[in-house]
Design a protein around this motif. Structure first.
Motif, short mmCIF file in Angstrom:
data_model
loop_
_atom_site.label_atom_id
_atom_site.label_comp_id
_atom_site.label_asym_id
_atom_site.label_seq_id
_atom_site.Cartn_x
_atom_site.Cartn_y
_atom_site.Cartn_z
N THR A 154 4.64 2.47 -4.81
CA THR A 154 5.26 3.77 -4.54
C THR A 154 5.89 3.79 -3.14
N GLU A 155 5.19 3.22 -2.17
CA GLU A 155 5.73 3.18 -0.81
C GLU A 155 6.98 2.29 -0.74
N ALA A 207 -2.31 -11.34 -2.78
CA ALA A 207 -3.15 -11.67 -3.93
C ALA A 207 -4.47 -10.90 -3.90
N GLU A 208 -5.01 -10.65 -2.70
CA GLU A 208 -6.29 -9.94 -2.59
C GLU A 208 -6.21 -8.51 -3.10
N THR A 209 -5.16 -7.81 -2.74
CA THR A 209 -5.07 -6.38 -3.04
C THR A 209 -4.14 -6.05 -4.19
N GLY A 210 -3.28 -6.99 -4.58
CA GLY A 210 -2.29 -6.71 -5.60
C GLY A 210 -1.17 -5.81 -5.08
N ARG A 211 -1.12 -5.64 -3.77
CA ARG A 211 -0.08 -4.83 -3.15
C ARG A 211 0.88 -5.76 -2.43
N TYR A 212 1.70 -5.22 -1.58
CA TYR A 212 2.70 -6.02 -0.86
C TYR A 212 2.38 -6.02 0.63
N ILE A 213 2.74 -7.12 1.30
CA ILE A 213 2.67 -7.20 2.75
C ILE A 213 3.99 -7.77 3.25
N ARG A 222 7.46 5.32 6.42
CA ARG A 222 6.55 4.19 6.65
C ARG A 222 5.31 4.31 5.75
N PRO A 223 4.67 3.18 5.47
CA PRO A 223 3.49 3.22 4.61
C PRO A 223 2.32 3.93 5.29
N ALA A 224 1.39 4.39 4.49
CA ALA A 224 0.23 5.13 5.00
C ALA A 224 -0.56 4.31 6.01
N VAL A 225 -0.67 3.01 5.79
CA VAL A 225 -1.45 2.18 6.71
C VAL A 225 -0.84 2.21 8.11
N CYS A 226 0.47 2.33 8.20
CA CYS A 226 1.13 2.44 9.50
C CYS A 226 0.99 3.85 10.07
N ALA A 227 1.15 4.84 9.23
CA ALA A 227 1.05 6.23 9.69
C ALA A 227 -0.35 6.54 10.21
N ASP A 228 -1.35 5.91 9.64
CA ASP A 228 -2.74 6.18 10.03
C ASP A 228 -3.25 5.30 11.17
N TYR A 229 -2.47 4.28 11.55
CA TYR A 229 -2.90 3.37 12.61
C TYR A 229 -3.04 4.14 13.92
N PRO A 230 -4.08 3.92 14.67
CA PRO A 230 -5.01 2.81 14.67
C PRO A 230 -6.32 3.05 13.89
N HIS A 231 -6.30 3.92 12.92
CA HIS A 231 -7.42 4.12 12.00
C HIS A 231 -8.70 4.56 12.69
N LEU A 232 -8.57 5.44 13.64
CA LEU A 232 -9.75 5.96 14.34
C LEU A 232 -10.17 7.33 13.82
N GLN A 233 -9.44 7.88 12.86
CA GLN A 233 -9.70 9.23 12.40
C GLN A 233 -10.70 9.29 11.25
N ARG A 234 -11.11 8.14 10.75
CA ARG A 234 -12.06 8.13 9.65
C ARG A 234 -13.43 7.67 10.13
#
Length: 173
Positions: free
Chosen positions: A75-76, A100-106, A126-138
């Motif tokens: 989707t992204e 191959a690990e996630t079945g997604r794209y890098i 941008r993808p969620a992984v970028c928008a959420d970086y540096p991932h300190l909010q979880r």
């Protein structure tokens, strides 16, 4: 709480490598000895992150975009393709490879092919992984190994971790 914020990437990388054992001990300390609830701990992380972020502008660094391969969902990729005026297949063939690990794209290469100087050329989509970086909010307690992995490349993460060590009363082994 220290006022100094370290932003020199070489200094951060050297310090992070030198502190690997200390950071492992800190991870155990947070998991087993910190008696704060997850909610209170996450609030402390959020407050600390906000303090550090006041001193760091990601647009002057972009080291995450130079050293990390973001993960894209189908989707992204479709959203990015539409934004760029390309087909899904064109975006995949030019910029991405299957993970191959996630079945997604890098991204195929580093730095990120969408990086333009220190700015994201696809910032709006941008993808969620970028928008959420540096991932300190979880949840820090369950994700601390990932956070510590990012402290070698991200000045925000490095400084947040160092401040948390002090505010939580961590004693170096």
């Amino acid at each position: 709480m220290p006022d100094e914020v370290i932003t020199d990437l070489a200094q951060i990388q050297r310090a992070s490598v030198a502190k690997e054992d200390e950071n492992d001990a800190f991870r155990t300390f947070v998991k087993l000895e910190v008696e704060l609830s997850d909610r209170r701990l996450n609030t402390l992380v959020s407050e600390t992150t906000a303090q550090v972020w006041k001193h760091i502008d990601c647009r002057t660094c972009a080291n995450c975009c130079r050293t990390r391969h973001p993960v894209f969902s189908r989707t992204e990729v479709q959203r990015i393709a539409a934004h760029l005026g390309l087909t899904l297949e064109e975006v995949r063939s030019r910029y991405l490879t299957s993970d191959a690990e996630t079945g997604r794209y890098i991204t195929r290469e580093l730095p990120c092919p969408f990086l333009d100087g220190n700015l994201c050329g696809i910032y709006e989509v941008r993808p969620a992984v970028c928008a959420d970086y540096p991932h300190l909010q979880r949840n820090l307690r369950s994700r601390l190994w990932q956070v510590l992995d990012n402290d070698t490349t991200c000045p925000i993460v490095y400084n947040v971790v160092e401040r948390l060590k002090k505010s939580l009363g961590f004693v170096k082994p």
